[in-house]
Design an enzyme around this catalytic site. Sequence first.
Site, short mmCIF file in Angstrom:
data_model
loop_
_atom_site.label_atom_id
_atom_site.label_comp_id
_atom_site.label_asym_id
_atom_site.label_seq_id
_atom_site.Cartn_x
_atom_site.Cartn_y
_atom_site.Cartn_z
N LYS A 152 0.67 -1.31 0.08
CA LYS A 152 0.33 -0.16 0.28
C LYS A 152 0.81 1.65 -0.18
CE LYS A 152 -1.30 -0.72 4.18
NZ LYS A 152 -0.87 -2.54 4.56
N ASN A 209 -7.68 -6.44 -5.29
CA ASN A 209 -8.37 -5.86 -5.20
C ASN A 209 -9.34 -4.85 -5.39
OD1 ASN A 209 -5.38 -4.50 -4.77
ND2 ASN A 209 -4.90 -4.08 -7.29
N CYS A 261 -4.20 1.92 -8.53
CA CYS A 261 -4.43 0.78 -8.71
C CYS A 261 -5.76 0.49 -8.71
CB CYS A 261 -3.90 0.34 -7.34
SG CYS A 261 -1.74 -0.44 -7.16
N LYS A 264 -8.16 1.89 -11.96
CA LYS A 264 -8.11 0.46 -13.72
C LYS A 264 -7.43 -1.24 -13.07
CE LYS A 264 -2.65 0.64 -13.03
NZ LYS A 264 -2.41 -0.89 -12.90
N LYS A 322 -5.49 8.91 -0.64
CA LYS A 322 -5.58 8.88 0.31
C LYS A 322 -4.00 9.57 1.38
CE LYS A 322 -2.40 4.45 -0.20
NZ LYS A 322 -2.83 3.71 0.56
N ARG A 329 -3.29 10.15 -9.45
CA ARG A 329 -3.37 9.15 -9.93
C ARG A 329 -5.08 8.90 -9.90
NH1 ARG A 329 0.90 4.94 -11.50
NH2 ARG A 329 1.81 4.88 -9.19
N1 LIG Z 1 1.75 2.06 -6.83
C1 LIG Z 1 1.07 0.59 -6.03
O1 LIG Z 1 0.45 1.25 -4.96
C2 LIG Z 1 0.73 -0.33 -6.97
C3 LIG Z 1 1.03 -1.49 -6.01
C4 LIG Z 1 0.59 -2.23 -6.30
C5 LIG Z 1 0.63 -2.98 -7.80
N2 LIG Z 1 1.11 -2.55 -8.16
C6 LIG Z 1 1.87 -2.47 -10.37
O2 LIG Z 1 3.22 -1.94 -9.64
C7 LIG Z 1 3.31 -1.69 -11.05
C8 LIG Z 1 4.04 -0.15 -11.16
O3 LIG Z 1 3.38 0.59 -10.63
P1 LIG Z 1 3.80 2.10 -10.30
O4 LIG Z 1 2.93 2.84 -9.29
O5 LIG Z 1 4.97 1.68 -9.41
O6 LIG Z 1 4.49 3.00 -11.76
P2 LIG Z 1 4.71 4.22 -11.56
O7 LIG Z 1 4.00 5.00 -13.08
O8 LIG Z 1 4.98 5.29 -10.73
O9 LIG Z 1 6.51 3.71 -12.33
C9 LIG Z 1 6.66 3.48 -13.44
C10 LIG Z 1 8.24 3.16 -14.05
O10 LIG Z 1 8.16 2.64 -14.94
C11 LIG Z 1 9.17 3.05 -16.01
N3 LIG Z 1 9.00 2.76 -17.19
C12 LIG Z 1 8.67 2.59 -17.97
N4 LIG Z 1 9.01 1.84 -18.93
C13 LIG Z 1 10.21 1.43 -18.50
C14 LIG Z 1 11.34 1.23 -19.43
N5 LIG Z 1 10.93 0.53 -20.85
N6 LIG Z 1 12.65 0.24 -18.78
C15 LIG Z 1 12.51 1.34 -17.95
N7 LIG Z 1 11.63 1.44 -17.08
C16 LIG Z 1 10.61 1.87 -17.53
C17 LIG Z 1 8.53 5.06 -15.57
O11 LIG Z 1 9.75 5.70 -15.79
C18 LIG Z 1 8.19 4.93 -14.14
O12 LIG Z 1 9.33 5.43 -13.57
C19 LIG Z 1 1.70 -0.93 -12.03
O13 LIG Z 1 1.52 -2.27 -12.30
C20 LIG Z 1 0.83 -1.29 -11.13
O14 LIG Z 1 -0.60 -1.93 -10.93
C21 LIG Z 1 0.85 -0.51 -7.61
#
Ligand SMILES: NC(=O)c1ccc[n+]([C@@H]2O[C@H](COP(=O)([O-])OP(=O)(O)OC[C@H]3O[C@@H](n4cnc5c(N)ncnc54)[C@H](O)[C@@H]3O)[C@@H](O)[C@H]2O)c1
Length: 436
Positions: A152, A209, A261, A264, A322, A329
């Site tokens: 989280k 989720n 999360c 989407k 939150k 987002r």
């Molecule tokens: N944010 C959350 O709380 C959370 C929790 C569990 C799962 N997730 C999942 O984890 C994944 C990442 O989420 P996030 O919130 O960290 O996303 P984010 O947008 O914060 O980070 C993604 C990063 O990936 C980088 N990126 C994109 N293409 C790339 C490439 N080809 N090579 C290297 N880096 C690249 C981007 O520049 C960015 O910095 C998603 O699938 C999301 O659903 C997120």
Amino acid sequence: MKISVFGTGYVGLVVGACLAENGNRVIAVDIDEDKIARLKRGEIPIYEPGLSELVARNVAEERLSFTTDFDRAVVSSKILFVAVGTPQGEDGSADMSHVLAVAKGIGRAMNERKIVVLKSTVPVGTNRKVKETIASATEYSVGVVSNPEFLKEGAAIDDFLRPDRVVIGAEEPETAEVMEELYRPFVRTGNPILVMDPESAELTKYAANAMLASRISFMNEIARLCEKVGADVSQVRRAVGSDRRIGHAFLFPGVGYGGSCFPKDIRALARTARAAGLELKIVEATETVNEEQKLFLLSKIRQHFGEDLMGKTVALWGLAFKPRTDDMRDAPALSLIRGLVREGARVRAYDPEATKEARTQLNDVDDHVTYCRKSYEACDGADALVLVTEWNEFREPDFDRIRKLLRHPVVFDGRNIYNPETLKELGFAYFGIGRG
Ligand SMILES: NC(=O)c1ccc[n+]([C@@H]2O[C@H](COP(=O)([O-])OP(=O)(O)OC[C@H]3O[C@@H](n4cnc5c(N)ncnc54)[C@H](O)[C@@H]3O)[C@@H](O)[C@H]2O)c1
């Protein structure tokens, strides 16, 4: 172990830093050059409690480093974590372009057998697709693991270091064993490492989720009913949650769920089901209820002031979806602010961490929103105070001061954090969610 993490966002940066903290050597990679440059200077691009200390310690100990050199990161590590974004695509399904671009890049650069770990939230079938994508670009073998992340934001480090469970979806037992070894130090208290097939692992994340989001939407509907029949949702919630089969978590009514999360993932799950010829009615209703809930406070504000909000100014506390994050987002505050502006109101907003991000996202209504540096500054000359995000600093404010600053003593409490009786005694008109 030698690990590379692709993507240094909310998940990748936390995962990389926590794996390094446990003694692994981690290279964190991103295509965003500015982000990597900042990380190399010791700046943390996001707000996540405890992260900057964790990163600094592991960089100093030379266990964690940052790079934009994709190929070197592939060659230098045996285990490659994929933590890039999977945002919502145009049709509601998950946009897989970043994950598949990384897979292709790994295939092209790899120089020996690798284990690729999918941390990103990805639809069922992605493990297989990633394996095919890599295999089409290399002669070396690859093990692909679906290892969804349940952290989280706001408590991400603790969640990763002490997970309720670790889910490992792998076809080959030897790949699963490497993952178990990697995660064993994180589950010393006995929480399970659940090894399963990749499809089940992929679906687990979406199901979890959707379950959490559906509890929120369910309670939001009960709150609306409470208002119609003169019940108090806070009482109902406490009594319902005391049932051990139900529990108290995720039963708080409010302004609707948001974040990177739930919205989407719920849409993507519904799309996956429809593509499989199934309509997930509860999942789809969860989203419909949530979209309505995001505008629930707006309807209360209009009811109070009359249809026309022209010339009114609203003080708004909390922008992030939150507390304890700067993530904007799909934040409910975005819908509410746009709604208020559409109705002719001006907004004076304050958030402890998310103002910069909010300003970027709300540039379409920039002329109507003033971002304040202090919470009380937002109240100055406003017609009402609207609480959207329950940061700790909003919990016990100086209401006498607020009453003097506001033009009208009105509070709309989108998280039910204030006591309606106390506020009424202090001379405020109080409107919560599902009570009074
Ligand atoms: N944010 C959350 O709380 C959370 C929790 C569990 C799962 N997730 C999942 O984890 C994944 C990442 O989420 P996030 O919130 O960290 O996303 P984010 O947008 O914060 O980070 C993604 C990063 O990936 C980088 N990126 C994109 N293409 C790339 C490439 N080809 N090579 C290297 N880096 C690249 C981007 O520049 C960015 O910095 C998603 O699938 C999301 O659903 C997120």
